[in-house]
Design an enzyme around this catalytic site. Structure first.
Site, short mmCIF file in Angstrom:
data_model
loop_
_atom_site.label_atom_id
_atom_site.label_comp_id
_atom_site.label_asym_id
_atom_site.label_seq_id
_atom_site.Cartn_x
_atom_site.Cartn_y
_atom_site.Cartn_z
N TYR A 1 -5.28 -34.28 24.97
CA TYR A 1 -3.76 -34.56 24.45
C TYR A 1 -3.36 -35.88 25.02
CZ TYR A 1 1.15 -34.33 24.21
OH TYR A 1 2.48 -34.77 24.28
N ASN B 1 8.54 -31.65 31.11
CA ASN B 1 8.79 -30.65 30.01
C ASN B 1 9.93 -30.62 29.47
OD1 ASN B 1 6.19 -30.34 31.80
ND2 ASN B 1 6.02 -28.21 30.87
N SER C 1 3.83 -30.03 8.63
CA SER C 1 2.72 -29.32 8.96
C SER C 1 3.52 -28.35 10.16
CB SER C 1 1.61 -30.16 9.26
OG SER C 1 2.04 -30.99 10.46
N THR C 2 4.03 -28.84 11.18
CA THR C 2 4.71 -28.05 12.11
C THR C 2 6.21 -28.22 12.19
OG1 THR C 2 4.75 -29.69 13.78
CG2 THR C 2 2.55 -28.01 13.63
N GLY C 3 6.73 -29.00 11.50
CA GLY C 3 8.30 -29.13 11.48
C GLY C 3 8.88 -28.19 10.59
N HIS D 1 4.86 -22.68 24.56
CA HIS D 1 5.58 -23.42 25.85
C HIS D 1 6.25 -22.22 26.42
CE1 HIS D 1 5.32 -27.15 23.28
NE2 HIS D 1 4.57 -27.42 24.52
N1 UFG Z 1 2.56 -21.08 30.97
C1 UFG Z 1 2.56 -19.83 31.49
N2 UFG Z 1 2.32 -18.76 30.58
C2 UFG Z 1 2.98 -19.05 29.18
C3 UFG Z 1 3.13 -20.29 28.83
C4 UFG Z 1 2.88 -21.40 29.78
O1 UFG Z 1 1.95 -19.46 32.66
O2 UFG Z 1 2.87 -18.13 28.49
C5 UFG Z 1 2.31 -22.04 32.15
C6 UFG Z 1 1.54 -23.24 31.85
O3 UFG Z 1 0.28 -22.75 32.40
C7 UFG Z 1 2.06 -24.30 32.59
C8 UFG Z 1 3.68 -24.19 32.47
O4 UFG Z 1 3.63 -22.83 32.26
O5 UFG Z 1 1.81 -24.20 33.92
C9 UFG Z 1 4.41 -25.17 31.55
O6 UFG Z 1 3.35 -24.91 30.38
P1 UFG Z 1 3.91 -25.55 28.81
O7 UFG Z 1 2.87 -24.91 27.80
O8 UFG Z 1 5.61 -24.92 28.51
O9 UFG Z 1 4.01 -26.86 29.04
P2 UFG Z 1 2.85 -27.87 29.49
O10 UFG Z 1 3.30 -28.33 30.89
O11 UFG Z 1 1.59 -27.42 29.14
O12 UFG Z 1 3.03 -29.00 28.58
C10 UFG Z 1 4.23 -29.64 28.15
C11 UFG Z 1 4.13 -30.36 26.81
C12 UFG Z 1 3.17 -31.49 26.88
C13 UFG Z 1 3.42 -32.23 28.06
C14 UFG Z 1 3.52 -31.84 29.31
C15 UFG Z 1 4.05 -32.56 30.37
O13 UFG Z 1 3.91 -29.37 25.94
O14 UFG Z 1 3.44 -32.02 25.72
O15 UFG Z 1 4.41 -30.70 29.01
O16 UFG Z 1 4.36 -31.85 31.50
F1 UFG Z 1 2.65 -33.53 28.19
#
Ligand code: UFG
Length: 326
Positions: free
Chosen positions: A139, A168, A34-36, A185
């Site tokens: 989540y 991350n 589905s996502t892989g 991400h």
């Molecule tokens: N961010 C931005 N702009 C973007 C995308 C992300 O500013 O376009 C910021 C987010 O707000 C966050 C940081 O970048 O502050 C990292 O965001 P990610 O979406 O890359 O990762 P997350 O920290 O939200 O989440 C990831 C995984 C989760 C895990 C988490 C643990 O997706 O599964 O790290 O830290 F739980």
């Protein structure tokens, strides 16, 4: 060992499957795609296409798996805020089905992909494993509930379980990297800007209580993370549920990450301020002392520059050396 990797067509699952093969294990993958991506499943793995509920028990029986590495999950924080039911069903519900299938077929070991998101907004940093579990989004809540179930399955049914709480994850290994659609991400989005696929990156919130106001995260190389899974597989102890944080112990703000990406890619990467994204804690930085001490894990690629360079190489097909040379 005969191992089943659920979600082995995904980003982290495929890298772990590759390392398991390299270490001589017999690897089967169960993934509903589905996502892989089918082409992310390393050659040498046997791929079973389907869901855990539909095919989990059958695949365990057919492969004679002695251990499961369980990656299959939904993992997008903002999606979980908008659609929590997808996370309770897809993460908790499917894992409970998997645990029952394991019990039925006498599979005694599981290594589970847990997350830093179980800690919510932590009281102190870096975060140790005994910090309070207070997830700030569905989540994280679904993963925390699975951790609770694993503790009970270990206590009551004698399985050996290890939860690895990822911070991350980024970078690439052996031609396997992050390919989500849509991408959410930070690092792959910034690299899309560098490749000319997006005009700019949005910085979600610049009023957090951090040095520059943007969120701080602990970025870990996917290959280092994968190596911890092989150690955890050996570290499963019957009747115990062990929990380890996996990160480098250093935080980088969103603005700092963008700067490193600029240096690695040589591209200006326009960045624009945007509203906070729901469910985001200000700072998440790991203490991985337990993993180092108890599993003997040492991250070998801790530098953010290296992590970004490997992701960039994956996305562009260029080598890190080419990138450095411009
Ligand atoms: N961010 C931005 N702009 C973007 C995308 C992300 O500013 O376009 C910021 C987010 O707000 C966050 C940081 O970048 O502050 C990292 O965001 P990610 O979406 O890359 O990762 P997350 O920290 O939200 O989440 C990831 C995984 C989760 C895990 C988490 C643990 O997706 O599964 O790290 O830290 F739980």
């Amino acid at each position: 060992m005969r191992v089943l990797v659920t979600g082995g067509a995904g980003y982290i699952g495929s890298v772990v499957a590759a390392q398991l093969l390299e270490a001589g294990h017999e690897v089967s993958v169960l993934d509903d795609l589905s996502t892989g991506h089918r082409d992310a499943v390393p050659a040498g793995c046997r791929l079973f296409e389907g869901g855990i509920r539909e095919r989990g028990a059958e695949v365990l029986a057919e492969t004679g798996a002695e251990a499961v590495l369980h990656f299959a999950a939904r993992s997008v924080v903002p999606e979980s805020v908008a659609h929590p039911e997808r996370y309770w069903d897809g993460n908790l519900g499917c894992t409970l089905a998997l645990l029952e299938a394991m019990r039925t077929h006498g599979v005694g070991r599981i290594v589970f992909s847990s997350t830093a998101a179980v800690y919510g907004e932590p009281e102190s940093s870096p975060i140790p494993e005994d910090a309070p579990v207070r997830p700030g989004n569905p989540y994280g809540a679904s993963k925390a509930a699975i951790d609770t179930a694993l503790t009970e399955y270990a206590r009551l049914h004698g399985i050996g379980a290890v939860s690895l709480r990822y911070f991350n994850v980024a970078g690439a290994y052996a031609g396997l990297g992050e390919r989500h659609d849509p991408e959410t991400h930070l690092i792959p989005i910034v690299l899309q800007v560098a490749r000319g696929l997006r005009e700019s990156v949005a910085v979600y919130g610049e009023d957090y209580p951090t040095a520059d106001g943007s969120c701080v995260r602990d970025y870990i190389h996917v290959a280092d993370l994968a190596e911890a899974h092989l150690l955890a597989l050996d570290g499963c102890r019957p009747g115990e549920h062990r929990v380890f944080n996996l990160g480098n112990g250093t935080g980088f703000s969103v603005r700092e990450v963008i700067d490193v990406c600029r240096k690695v890619t040589g591209h200006p990467v326009p960045a624009v301020s945007a509203e906070r994204r729901p469910g985001d804690p200000a700072t998440l930085v790991a203490s991985s002392e337990s993993a180092r001490r108890e599993l003997g894990w040492t991250p070998r690629r801790p530098e953010l520059h290296r992590i970004v360079a490997d992701a960039w190489e994956f996305h562009t097909g260029r080598t890190a050396a080419d990138t450095a040379a411009g």
